[in-house]
Design a protein around this motif. Structure first.
Motif, short mmCIF file in Angstrom:
data_model
loop_
_atom_site.label_atom_id
_atom_site.label_comp_id
_atom_site.label_asym_id
_atom_site.label_seq_id
_atom_site.Cartn_x
_atom_site.Cartn_y
_atom_site.Cartn_z
N MET A 1 27.92 82.53 36.92
CA MET A 1 28.63 82.57 38.20
C MET A 1 30.13 82.46 37.95
N HIS A 2 30.91 83.35 38.55
CA HIS A 2 32.36 83.35 38.43
C HIS A 2 32.97 82.85 39.74
N ILE A 3 33.83 81.84 39.64
CA ILE A 3 34.41 81.22 40.83
C ILE A 3 35.92 81.15 40.69
N SER A 13 42.62 70.60 43.18
CA SER A 13 42.12 71.69 42.35
C SER A 13 41.24 71.16 41.23
N GLU A 14 41.71 70.09 40.57
CA GLU A 14 40.95 69.51 39.47
C GLU A 14 39.65 68.90 39.95
N MET A 15 39.69 68.26 41.14
CA MET A 15 38.48 67.67 41.69
C MET A 15 37.45 68.75 41.99
N LEU A 16 37.89 69.87 42.56
CA LEU A 16 36.97 70.96 42.89
C LEU A 16 36.32 71.52 41.63
N VAL A 17 37.12 71.70 40.57
CA VAL A 17 36.56 72.19 39.31
C VAL A 17 35.51 71.23 38.78
N MET A 18 35.80 69.93 38.86
CA MET A 18 34.85 68.91 38.40
C MET A 18 33.55 69.00 39.20
N LEU A 19 33.66 69.10 40.53
CA LEU A 19 32.47 69.17 41.37
C LEU A 19 31.66 70.44 41.10
N LEU A 20 32.36 71.54 40.93
CA LEU A 20 31.68 72.82 40.68
C LEU A 20 30.90 72.78 39.38
N HIS A 21 31.46 72.15 38.35
CA HIS A 21 30.75 72.06 37.08
C HIS A 21 29.58 71.09 37.15
N ARG A 22 29.69 70.08 38.02
CA ARG A 22 28.55 69.19 38.23
C ARG A 22 27.41 69.93 38.92
N ILE A 23 27.78 70.79 39.86
CA ILE A 23 26.77 71.53 40.63
C ILE A 23 26.18 72.67 39.82
N GLN A 26 27.08 76.02 34.24
CA GLN A 26 27.41 77.27 33.55
C GLN A 26 28.46 78.11 34.28
N ALA A 27 28.93 77.61 35.41
CA ALA A 27 29.90 78.40 36.19
C ALA A 27 31.20 78.58 35.42
N HIS A 28 31.78 79.76 35.55
CA HIS A 28 33.10 80.05 34.97
C HIS A 28 34.11 79.91 36.10
N VAL A 51 34.91 82.64 46.04
CA VAL A 51 36.33 82.28 46.11
C VAL A 51 36.45 81.07 47.02
N ILE A 52 37.00 79.98 46.48
CA ILE A 52 37.26 78.78 47.29
C ILE A 52 38.77 78.70 47.46
N MET A 53 39.23 78.76 48.69
CA MET A 53 40.68 78.84 48.90
C MET A 53 41.17 77.91 49.99
N GLU A 54 42.33 77.32 49.71
CA GLU A 54 43.07 76.51 50.68
C GLU A 54 44.11 77.43 51.30
N PRO A 55 43.91 77.86 52.55
CA PRO A 55 44.79 78.87 53.15
C PRO A 55 46.18 78.37 53.52
N GLN A 56 46.47 77.09 53.21
CA GLN A 56 47.84 76.60 53.39
C GLN A 56 48.58 76.55 52.05
N SER A 57 47.97 77.12 51.02
CA SER A 57 48.62 77.15 49.71
C SER A 57 49.86 78.04 49.74
N ILE A 58 50.70 77.89 48.73
CA ILE A 58 51.95 78.65 48.67
C ILE A 58 51.68 80.15 48.70
N GLY A 59 52.35 80.83 49.62
CA GLY A 59 52.20 82.28 49.75
C GLY A 59 51.11 82.71 50.70
N CYS A 60 50.30 81.76 51.17
CA CYS A 60 49.21 82.10 52.09
C CYS A 60 49.70 82.16 53.53
N LEU A 61 49.03 82.99 54.31
CA LEU A 61 49.34 83.12 55.74
C LEU A 61 48.10 82.79 56.56
N GLY A 62 47.44 81.71 56.20
CA GLY A 62 46.28 81.25 56.96
C GLY A 62 45.16 82.28 56.99
N PRO A 63 44.60 82.53 58.18
CA PRO A 63 43.47 83.47 58.32
C PRO A 63 43.78 84.88 57.81
#
Length: 204
Positions: A1-3, A13-23, A26-28, A51-63
């Motif tokens: 699985m590619h994420i 970001s680091e917490m999400l990576v940790m959770l994804l690898h726990r779940i 083998q996810a990349h 794709v897991i995205m925070e739409p308030q990240s730099i350069g994002c325009l929400g929806p």
């Protein structure tokens, strides 16, 4: 699985990576901190399962940015994770191509369960029980270490305050990391913050 994970905050970001690898061990998982970097990942890899995205990240325009990614990756599952009020934004994200919306304000166990339900439902019962057992294994000493970690103490400072050797401190941290399923002080601290474990050391 590619994420792909987009979040401008390194700790999240680091917490999400940790959770994804726990779940899904083998996810990349590949991270980006700006919308431009996320698009560069799409250019490089061309596809992703999720794709897991925070739409308030730099350069994002929400929806609108969610819609852009949904158009570029029509076969990917898009998960929005945000600290915005879901009552106000949930429908807009879903209407623009998101499949799920998760609140950052939820506790880590709820976020973990939601991600499991979405990404790897067959592991839900096993992983949830493991998380509960892990929490029960946290000793008083481990909680002391976590709180000192939260106050910014180094290993040598912790050893001095607890009147133990620095080697013993490292052993305690090694055991704590194994219990939590993390690999660094930063991940352990983030896990503790998310679970409300940081208290006054005098009460630990």
């Amino acid at each position: 699985m590619h994420i792909f994970v987009l979040d401008h905050h390194p700790l999240m970001s680091e917490m999400l990576v940790m959770l994804l690898h726990r779940i899904h061990a083998q996810a990349h998982v590949v991270t980006a901190h700006t919308f431009k970097q996320l698009n560069a990942l799409i250019d490089k890899y061309e596809e992703a399962d999720v794709v897991i995205m925070e739409p308030q990240s730099i350069g994002c325009l929400g929806p609108l940015s969610v819609a852009h990614i949904a158009e570029r990756l029509p076969h990917s599952k898009i998960i929005v994770i945000t600290d915005a009020n879901l009552d106000e934004t949930n429908n807009r994200y879903l209407q623009n191509g998101a499949h799920h919306v998760i609140s950052k304000k939820d506790k880590i166990n709820k976020i973990t369960t939601t991600l499991q339900e979405i990404l790897h439902p067959q592991s839900l019962n096993v992983n949830s029980s493991l998380i509960k057992v892990d929490i029960l294994k946290i000793s008083k000493r481990h909680r002391q270490l976590i709180n000192m970690l939260g106050q910014g103490y180094s290993n040598s400072q912790i050893a001095e305050r607890l009147d133990i050797s620095e080697h013993t401190v490292k052993v305690h941290f090694y055991r704590l990391y194994k219990i939590l399923g993390v690999s660094s002080r930063l991940q352990a601290l983030n896990f503790a913050k998310s679970n409300g474990w940081l208290v006054d050391p005098m009460n630990a």
